[in-house]
Write a protein that holds these residues in place. Structure first.
Motif, short mmCIF file in Angstrom:
data_model
loop_
_atom_site.label_atom_id
_atom_site.label_comp_id
_atom_site.label_asym_id
_atom_site.label_seq_id
_atom_site.Cartn_x
_atom_site.Cartn_y
_atom_site.Cartn_z
N HIS A 211 71.28 41.38 34.24
CA HIS A 211 70.42 42.34 34.42
C HIS A 211 68.83 42.01 34.23
CE1 HIS A 211 69.03 46.61 34.52
NE2 HIS A 211 67.95 46.26 33.60
N THR A 213 64.79 43.12 34.59
CA THR A 213 64.06 44.15 34.52
C THR A 213 62.43 43.89 34.17
OG1 THR A 213 63.65 46.56 33.68
CG2 THR A 213 63.98 44.80 32.11
N ASP A 218 59.05 45.23 44.60
CA ASP A 218 60.47 45.67 44.67
C ASP A 218 61.20 44.78 45.58
OD1 ASP A 218 60.16 48.41 46.94
OD2 ASP A 218 59.18 46.39 46.91
N GLU A 239 71.58 47.68 43.43
CA GLU A 239 70.38 48.00 43.91
C GLU A 239 68.95 47.91 43.24
OE1 GLU A 239 72.52 52.03 46.09
OE2 GLU A 239 70.56 52.34 44.92
N ILE A 240 68.07 47.61 43.75
CA ILE A 240 66.81 47.52 43.14
C ILE A 240 66.45 49.06 42.57
CG2 ILE A 240 64.35 46.89 43.19
CD1 ILE A 240 65.29 44.53 45.01
N LEU A 241 66.07 49.16 41.40
CA LEU A 241 65.76 50.30 40.96
C LEU A 241 64.46 50.62 40.40
CD1 LEU A 241 69.15 51.43 39.12
CD2 LEU A 241 68.36 51.94 41.70
N LEU A 242 63.68 51.90 40.34
CA LEU A 242 62.35 51.88 40.01
C LEU A 242 62.38 52.36 38.42
CD1 LEU A 242 59.30 52.39 40.54
CD2 LEU A 242 59.57 54.49 41.05
N ASN A 243 61.56 51.59 37.51
CA ASN A 243 61.46 51.90 36.20
C ASN A 243 60.25 52.96 36.13
OD1 ASN A 243 63.24 50.18 35.20
ND2 ASN A 243 61.73 48.26 35.36
N ASN A 244 60.19 53.59 34.88
CA ASN A 244 59.23 54.57 34.69
C ASN A 244 57.67 53.92 34.80
OD1 ASN A 244 61.12 56.67 34.28
ND2 ASN A 244 61.31 56.19 32.01
N PHE A 248 60.29 47.27 38.59
CA PHE A 248 61.77 47.41 39.08
C PHE A 248 62.46 46.79 38.48
CE2 PHE A 248 60.23 49.58 43.02
CZ PHE A 248 58.96 49.37 42.95
N GLN A 249 63.79 47.10 38.65
CA GLN A 249 65.01 46.43 37.84
C GLN A 249 66.11 46.17 38.95
OE1 GLN A 249 67.64 48.84 35.41
NE2 GLN A 249 66.00 50.36 35.43
N MET A 250 67.01 45.17 38.70
CA MET A 250 68.20 45.04 39.48
C MET A 250 69.13 44.16 38.67
SD MET A 250 66.87 41.89 41.78
CE MET A 250 68.52 42.18 42.91
#
Length: 272
Positions: A211, A213, A218, A239-244, A248-250
């Protein structure tokens, strides 16, 4: 060995690393179902670490599976013990089902009595846990309490059977001796003999997840390498996901079911 490449503007975390220190188990399953048409009236199965090593039914003696024939040839006392347990259980189960059917005013349809007994052994701590329990018509019926050496009845209609079992005090020490001493000894013998193919089975469902982050922007690719070569088989990119915080994280998973124990000494790396 598992390692990771350095990241710029992000951090990397290896999750769910395979733990090769496991709890090993030896389980015996006995099932009686008189009147059933499509299955044998009685079946007994012995399982080590979820691998079946032998079985028997109402018309034949205990038979080892292919990988275990040599062991039981060299240790005939194990096969004799298993055959005797199966023979005695078949007659006892059949009589018990008839008693329960009459007590519960049940019809002569198919009723099923099952027993699971065995033990677990933690190869790191040495902790041993024994268990013995019955099920009737797919419901919990009796559970053996090793601390009190008595049976627990989770259902009201099992209380009379519990009292009858508890009355046979001479069986308590015998049952305890099996669950605490004999069963673990059996298990350790089976593990020594079947070390190669049982270990292969242990790693069957292990997945390693890498993982990352704190990535920006992105657009990124993450992949696994083995000895410097990129892996594609058994790799599941997420998937590439958006952090707050706007980064991004993947993740990327590696299914290691095909990796043999000795290959864990080789180098596996993730790169992004």
């Amino acid at each position: 060995t598992l390692s990771s490449a350095p990241l710029t503007g992000g951090s990397l975390l290896i999750q769910s690393l395979p733990n090769f220190t496991v709890k090993h188990s030896l389980k015996y399953f006995f099932t009686e179902s008189p009147g059933a048409q499509s299955i044998p009236e009685f079946v007994a199965v012995a399982i080590v670490d979820d691998v079946q090593i032998g079985d028997s039914n109402s018309v034949r003696e205990a038979t080892p599976k292919k990988d275990w024939i040599k062991f039981f040839e060299d240790h005939p006392q194990h096969l004799e013990w298993y055959s005797l347990q199966s023979h005695d259980s078949h007659h006892f189960f059949k009589a018990t089902i008839e008693t329960l059917r009459q007590r519960l005013n049940q019809t002569e349809g198919v009723h099923i009595l099952q027993r699971m007994k065995g033990c677990e052994w933690d190869d790191e701590t040495g902790e041993i846990n024994g268990y013995d329990q019955y099920g009737y018509d797919r419901e919990d019926f009796l559970v053996y309490d090793l601390k009190t050496l008595t049976w627990i009845a989770p259902k009201p209609h099992a209380v009379l059977t519990k009292m009858r079992f508890d009355a046979h005090e001479h069986q308590f020490e015998s049952n305890k001796n099996f669950l605490v001493y004999q069963c673990p000894d059996f298990l350790k013998e089976y593990l020594r003999y079947g070390k190669r193919f049982l270990q292969t089975a242990e790693y069957k469902f292990h997945v390693v997840s890498c993982h990352a982050t704190g990535l920006y922007p992105d657009r990124a690719e993450m992949f696994w390498r083995k000895d410097g070569e990129e892996l594609h088989e058994g790799v599941d990119p997420g998937e590439i996901l958006l952090n707050n915080d706007g980064t991004f994280q993947m993740s990327v998973d590696l299914n290691v079911s095909s990796v043999m124990p000795e290959d864990w000494q080789r180098e596996y790396r993730t790169k992004i």
